[in-house]
Design an enzyme around this catalytic site. Structure first.
Site, PDB file in Angstrom:
ATOM      1  N   HIS A   1     -41.993  -4.931  18.030  1.00  0.00           N
ATOM      2  CA  HIS A   1     -42.750  -3.686  17.922  1.00  0.00           C
ATOM      3  C   HIS A   1     -42.329  -2.746  19.042  1.00  0.00           C
ATOM      4  O   HIS A   1     -42.214  -3.187  20.178  1.00  0.00           O
ATOM      5  CB  HIS A   1     -44.254  -3.985  18.048  1.00  0.00           C
ATOM      6  CG  HIS A   1     -45.100  -2.748  18.040  1.00  0.00           C
ATOM      7  ND1 HIS A   1     -45.344  -2.050  16.890  1.00  0.00           N
ATOM      8  CD2 HIS A   1     -45.707  -2.078  19.046  1.00  0.00           C
ATOM      9  CE1 HIS A   1     -46.098  -0.998  17.180  1.00  0.00           C
ATOM     10  NE2 HIS A   1     -46.338  -0.985  18.490  1.00  0.00           N
TER      11      HIS A   1
ATOM     12  N   LEU B   1     -18.570  -1.480  -5.319  1.00  0.00           N
ATOM     13  CA  LEU B   1     -19.051  -1.349  -3.947  1.00  0.00           C
ATOM     14  C   LEU B   1     -18.048  -1.983  -2.998  1.00  0.00           C
ATOM     15  O   LEU B   1     -17.528  -3.081  -3.273  1.00  0.00           O
ATOM     16  CB  LEU B   1     -20.401  -2.054  -3.798  1.00  0.00           C
ATOM     17  CG  LEU B   1     -21.557  -1.483  -4.635  1.00  0.00           C
ATOM     18  CD1 LEU B   1     -22.760  -2.395  -4.599  1.00  0.00           C
ATOM     19  CD2 LEU B   1     -21.915  -0.081  -4.157  1.00  0.00           C
TER      20      LEU B   1
ATOM     21  N   GLY C   1       3.266  -0.804  -5.636  1.00  0.00           N
ATOM     22  CA  GLY C   1       3.750  -2.088  -6.130  1.00  0.00           C
ATOM     23  C   GLY C   1       3.586  -2.252  -7.628  1.00  0.00           C
ATOM     24  O   GLY C   1       2.749  -1.616  -8.258  1.00  0.00           O
TER      25      GLY C   1
ATOM     26  N   LEU D   1     -25.438  12.525  -5.193  1.00  0.00           N
ATOM     27  CA  LEU D   1     -26.593  12.744  -4.307  1.00  0.00           C
ATOM     28  C   LEU D   1     -26.192  12.728  -2.836  1.00  0.00           C
ATOM     29  O   LEU D   1     -26.700  13.517  -2.038  1.00  0.00           O
ATOM     30  CB  LEU D   1     -27.683  11.714  -4.606  1.00  0.00           C
ATOM     31  CG  LEU D   1     -28.236  11.804  -6.046  1.00  0.00           C
ATOM     32  CD1 LEU D   1     -29.323  10.763  -6.263  1.00  0.00           C
ATOM     33  CD2 LEU D   1     -28.757  13.199  -6.372  1.00  0.00           C
TER      34      LEU D   1
ATOM     35  N   ASP E   1     -13.116  -3.217  -7.324  1.00  0.00           N
ATOM     36  CA  ASP E   1     -13.414  -2.260  -8.396  1.00  0.00           C
ATOM     37  C   ASP E   1     -12.556  -2.492  -9.639  1.00  0.00           C
ATOM     38  O   ASP E   1     -12.899  -2.006 -10.720  1.00  0.00           O
ATOM     39  CB  ASP E   1     -13.158  -0.815  -7.907  1.00  0.00           C
ATOM     40  CG  ASP E   1     -14.220  -0.325  -6.946  1.00  0.00           C
ATOM     41  OD1 ASP E   1     -15.078  -1.132  -6.529  1.00  0.00           O
ATOM     42  OD2 ASP E   1     -14.192   0.871  -6.606  1.00  0.00           O
TER      43      ASP E   1
ATOM     44  N   GLU F   1       0.866  -1.196   0.000  1.00  0.00           N
ATOM     45  CA  GLU F   1       0.000   0.000   0.000  1.00  0.00           C
ATOM     46  C   GLU F   1       0.896   1.239   0.000  1.00  0.00           C
ATOM     47  O   GLU F   1       1.761   1.381   0.864  1.00  0.00           O
ATOM     48  CB  GLU F   1      -0.923   0.011   1.222  1.00  0.00           C
ATOM     49  CG  GLU F   1      -1.781   1.262   1.371  1.00  0.00           C
ATOM     50  CD  GLU F   1      -2.630   1.592   0.149  1.00  0.00           C
ATOM     51  OE1 GLU F   1      -3.480   0.786  -0.230  1.00  0.00           O
ATOM     52  OE2 GLU F   1      -2.416   2.683  -0.449  1.00  0.00           O
TER      53      GLU F   1
ATOM     54  N   GLY G   1     -25.831  10.291  -9.594  1.00  0.00           N
ATOM     55  CA  GLY G   1     -25.587   8.944  -9.096  1.00  0.00           C
ATOM     56  C   GLY G   1     -25.367   8.990  -7.592  1.00  0.00           C
ATOM     57  O   GLY G   1     -25.726   9.971  -6.916  1.00  0.00           O
TER      58      GLY G   1
ATOM     59  N   HIS H   1     -18.470  -3.477  -0.199  1.00  0.00           N
ATOM     60  CA  HIS H   1     -18.846  -4.792   0.351  1.00  0.00           C
ATOM     61  C   HIS H   1     -18.737  -5.892  -0.695  1.00  0.00           C
ATOM     62  O   HIS H   1     -18.495  -7.041  -0.349  1.00  0.00           O
ATOM     63  CB  HIS H   1     -20.231  -4.747   0.994  1.00  0.00           C
ATOM     64  CG  HIS H   1     -21.275  -4.021   0.215  1.00  0.00           C
ATOM     65  ND1 HIS H   1     -21.373  -2.663   0.201  1.00  0.00           N
ATOM     66  CD2 HIS H   1     -22.262  -4.461  -0.598  1.00  0.00           C
ATOM     67  CE1 HIS H   1     -22.388  -2.299  -0.573  1.00  0.00           C
ATOM     68  NE2 HIS H   1     -22.930  -3.380  -1.082  1.00  0.00           N
TER      69      HIS H   1
ATOM     70  N   ILE I   1     -22.620   9.198  -5.614  1.00  0.00           N
ATOM     71  CA  ILE I   1     -21.715  10.212  -5.038  1.00  0.00           C
ATOM     72  C   ILE I   1     -22.354  11.595  -5.104  1.00  0.00           C
ATOM     73  O   ILE I   1     -22.367  12.342  -4.115  1.00  0.00           O
ATOM     74  CB  ILE I   1     -20.354  10.200  -5.771  1.00  0.00           C
ATOM     75  CG1 ILE I   1     -19.620   8.887  -5.484  1.00  0.00           C
ATOM     76  CG2 ILE I   1     -19.512  11.411  -5.376  1.00  0.00           C
ATOM     77  CD1 ILE I   1     -18.274   8.748  -6.169  1.00  0.00           C
TER      78      ILE I   1
HETATM   79  P1  NAI Z   1     -22.685   6.707 -10.888  1.00  0.00           P
HETATM   80  O1  NAI Z   1     -22.366   5.816 -12.019  1.00  0.00           O
HETATM   81  O2  NAI Z   1     -23.469   6.242  -9.720  1.00  0.00           O
HETATM   82  O3  NAI Z   1     -23.496   7.988 -11.481  1.00  0.00           O
HETATM   83  C1  NAI Z   1     -22.953   8.840 -12.473  1.00  0.00           C
HETATM   84  C2  NAI Z   1     -24.062   9.670 -13.093  1.00  0.00           C
HETATM   85  O4  NAI Z   1     -23.485  10.665 -13.943  1.00  0.00           O
HETATM   86  C3  NAI Z   1     -24.995   8.841 -13.973  1.00  0.00           C
HETATM   87  O5  NAI Z   1     -26.329   9.096 -13.567  1.00  0.00           O
HETATM   88  C4  NAI Z   1     -24.716   9.388 -15.378  1.00  0.00           C
HETATM   89  O6  NAI Z   1     -25.843   9.330 -16.223  1.00  0.00           O
HETATM   90  C5  NAI Z   1     -24.278  10.815 -15.094  1.00  0.00           C
HETATM   91  N1  NAI Z   1     -23.470  11.457 -16.156  1.00  0.00           N
HETATM   92  C6  NAI Z   1     -22.422  10.921 -16.823  1.00  0.00           C
HETATM   93  N2  NAI Z   1     -21.915  11.805 -17.706  1.00  0.00           N
HETATM   94  C7  NAI Z   1     -22.646  12.960 -17.604  1.00  0.00           C
HETATM   95  C8  NAI Z   1     -22.596  14.251 -18.232  1.00  0.00           C
HETATM   96  N3  NAI Z   1     -21.694  14.565 -19.186  1.00  0.00           N
HETATM   97  N4  NAI Z   1     -23.494  15.192 -17.880  1.00  0.00           N
HETATM   98  C9  NAI Z   1     -24.432  14.909 -16.926  1.00  0.00           C
HETATM   99  N5  NAI Z   1     -24.499  13.693 -16.273  1.00  0.00           N
HETATM  100  C10 NAI Z   1     -23.625  12.734 -16.605  1.00  0.00           C
HETATM  101  O7  NAI Z   1     -21.288   7.329 -10.467  1.00  0.00           O
HETATM  102  P2  NAI Z   1     -20.770   8.030  -9.107  1.00  0.00           P
HETATM  103  O8  NAI Z   1     -21.893   8.650  -8.354  1.00  0.00           O
HETATM  104  O9  NAI Z   1     -19.645   8.905  -9.559  1.00  0.00           O
HETATM  105  O10 NAI Z   1     -20.229   6.823  -8.244  1.00  0.00           O
HETATM  106  C11 NAI Z   1     -19.125   6.051  -8.733  1.00  0.00           C
HETATM  107  C12 NAI Z   1     -19.149   4.663  -8.131  1.00  0.00           C
HETATM  108  O11 NAI Z   1     -18.881   4.708  -6.746  1.00  0.00           O
HETATM  109  C13 NAI Z   1     -20.470   3.964  -8.338  1.00  0.00           C
HETATM  110  O12 NAI Z   1     -20.220   2.673  -8.831  1.00  0.00           O
HETATM  111  C14 NAI Z   1     -21.050   3.909  -6.960  1.00  0.00           C
HETATM  112  O13 NAI Z   1     -21.836   2.738  -6.769  1.00  0.00           O
HETATM  113  C15 NAI Z   1     -19.817   3.925  -6.061  1.00  0.00           C
HETATM  114  N6  NAI Z   1     -20.167   4.551  -4.781  1.00  0.00           N
HETATM  115  C16 NAI Z   1     -20.986   3.877  -3.922  1.00  0.00           C
HETATM  116  C17 NAI Z   1     -21.389   4.451  -2.746  1.00  0.00           C
HETATM  117  C18 NAI Z   1     -22.325   3.714  -1.859  1.00  0.00           C
HETATM  118  O14 NAI Z   1     -22.445   2.502  -1.991  1.00  0.00           O
HETATM  119  N7  NAI Z   1     -23.051   4.379  -0.945  1.00  0.00           N
HETATM  120  C19 NAI Z   1     -20.948   5.799  -2.337  1.00  0.00           C
HETATM  121  C20 NAI Z   1     -20.122   6.407  -3.328  1.00  0.00           C
HETATM  122  C21 NAI Z   1     -19.743   5.790  -4.484  1.00  0.00           C
END
Ligand code: NAI
Length: 462
Positions: free
Chosen positions: A441, A316, A115, A182, A309, A33, A178, A318, A180
């Site tokens: 409950h 994810l 590495g 939100l 990943d 790492e 997506g 997990h 991140i």
């Molecule tokens: P995401 O793939 O979830 O969402 C990306 C969004 O960007 C999509 O809705 C897409 O349509 C939109 N997009 C792409 N290009 C665009 C453009 N030019 N203009 C406007 N919108 C556009 O990707 P995100 O949120 O970056 O997350 C990356 C990864 O990290 C995902 O696989 C997610 O599952 C993972 N992650 C998981 C978390 C959790 O489990 N709570 C927390 C944070 C990340």
């Protein structure tokens, strides 16, 4: 030079969990790492720090909106941003040190540095070349850039920069609705920023059950986030510490611009395998830049495995952890298994959103006969007492056999509630199995049971 049974490259949730399981199975194990601390993206600049900010900002929201209703009167807290960041950093420190402790406890060597794999069976870190019978690539992912947009991690940021902004922006534009976008968008909205989310698709959260997605958007809008959907971001210009975001609306190709103090680019992530030397080794990759593996996480080069990943599947933590444990079992000569049909997904906003298995849209596409059991948190006594009545539980079950095919929850503690459905699905349970299980409950879990009852003769409190 040292010799190991297993060397794992990367100490994120995939790599560190794999290492611990390898050590538990009696394998001499090391992890490479290069970061100063263990835990990878998740612990240092991802899941854990974002959850600290989500927690802190939710407490503020509660104080502002619900304390007085409960008879808790007094001055509403104000935000001390440096202190909130210090709290977040403290949480990171506690977690990353925890992994260091687990490494020591399990006698896992941390090979500090970045590495590479000069040949099968060899891992180079700095000037040292170590030998390993098995090598596991667990190098994770990085944000994928949008063409024409330069990230400076100050004004135009990825999730990493968004977790350490010097101040709370007045106006934030989030590109991508997506996970991140939100999660972090809702943090800054609660902290007082005006947050505009620009999304290419006509809906938020691609791949999510459409009914949940619509409710989610409505609830986020109520919290102040605004959404510009069906919009493709073309460029982001920066000048004097501000940004101008240009986008076109897909419906009529009209061009628009919006100013922002900070732009968060959250348009997905890509596998990170730079510098490993995989091309020279002849490790096969997919056309999306992922390391190609078989059903046992083995690459085409003997003794080299990959998880998390860096390979296919949802990005994810997990999922990576499960693969880490499973590949350790495989390397130790046992049977590692991951059930990819039962991997939950959670968005840690308020309310939380959690999902597992098939969506209604997928079942329709597959032509599968199914039934829907739905129950609103408005009918749940605990949720009502806690100002958490927004949202619902939706269970999808096979029309003939009643076997649970999927569950989608938007509401309080959805990320925890989903797991009783995951366990049920692992056991091939029917909705009736869930419905006949006594639930304490008053708990939020009763809403899950009621949704299961709704797949049969009907819920009690609807
Ligand atoms: P995401 O793939 O979830 O969402 C990306 C969004 O960007 C999509 O809705 C897409 O349509 C939109 N997009 C792409 N290009 C665009 C453009 N030019 N203009 C406007 N919108 C556009 O990707 P995100 O949120 O970056 O997350 C990356 C990864 O990290 C995902 O696989 C997610 O599952 C993972 N992650 C998981 C978390 C959790 O489990 N709570 C927390 C944070 C990340």
């Amino acid at each position: 030079m040292s010799s190991y049974d297993v060397i794992i490259i990367g100490a994120g949730p995939g790599g560190y969990v794999c290492a611990i399981r390898c050590a538990q199975l009696g394998l001499k194990t090391a992890v490479v790492e290069g970061r100063e601390t263990l835990g990878g993206t998740c612990l240092n600049i991802g899941c854990i720090p974002s959850k600290a900010l989500l927690h802190a900002s939710h407490q503020l929201h509660e104080a502002e909106h619900n304390f007085a209703k409960m008879g808790l009167k007094g001055k509403t807290p104000s935000v001390d941003w440096p202190q909130m960041l210090a709290y977040k950093d403290d949480v990171i420190g506690q977690n990353t040190k925890g992994i260091e402790f687990l490494f020591k406890k399990n006698k896992i060597d941390w090979l500090k540095g970045w590495g590479s794999i000069p040949a099968a069976g060899k891992v180079k870190v700095g000037d040292d070349v170590h030998e390993a019978k098995a090598i596991v690539i667990a190098t994770g992912s990085t944000p994928s850039a949008l063409p024409g947009i330069d990230i400076d991690e100050k004004v135009v940021v990825t999730s990493e920069g968004a977790l350490s902004l010097p101040k709370i922006p007045k106006k934030m534009v989030v590109i991508g609705a997506g996970v991140i976008g939100l999660e972090l968008g809702s943090v800054y909205a609660r902290l007082g920023a005006e947050v505009q989310v620009i999304e290419y698709l006509d809906h938020i959260t691609p791949g999510m059950d459409a009914e949940v997605s619509k409710t989610f958007q409505r609830l986020l809008a109520k919290q102040g986030l605004s959404f510009t959907l069906g919009a493709a971001v073309k460029s982001v210009e920066t000048a004097k510490g501000k940004a101008k975001v240009a986008y076109t609306l897909r419906k009529d190709d009209s061009a628009h611009e919006v100013d922002a103090d900070v732009v968060l680019v959250a348009t997905g992530r890509k596998p990170y395998t730079d510098g490993l030397g995989l091309a020279d080794l002849g490790v096969e990759m997919t056309d999306r830049g992922q390391v190609k593996t078989d059903a046992h996480w083995a690459t085409n080069v003997k003794g080299i495995y990959a998880i998390g990943d860096a390979i296919t599947g949802p990005m994810l933590a997990h999922k990576a952890e499960d693969e880490g444990m499973a590949v350790a079992e495989v390397i130790a000569g046992k049977h590692g298994h991951v059930n990819y049909g039962v991997i939950p997904g959670v968005i840690y906003t308020h309310p939380e959103v959690a999902t597992v298995g098939a969506t209604e849209e997928q079942l329709k596409k597959d032509g599968r006969a199914y039934k829907v059991g739905k129950f609103s948190f408005m009918g749940n006594g605990r949720a009502k007492a806690n100002f958490a009545g927004d949202g619902f539980v939706k269970i999808l079950a096979d029309k003939e056999t009643d076997r649970i095919l999927g569950a989608h929850i938007i509401g309080p503690m959805a990320g925890d509630l989903i797991h009783e459905v995951c366990v049920a699905m692992e056991f091939g349970a029917s909705a009736q199995d869930l419905a006949l299980t006594c639930h304490a409950h008053p708990t939020y879990s009763e809403a899950v049971r009621e949704a299961a009852l709704a797949c049969g003769d009907g819920p009690i409190h609807a």
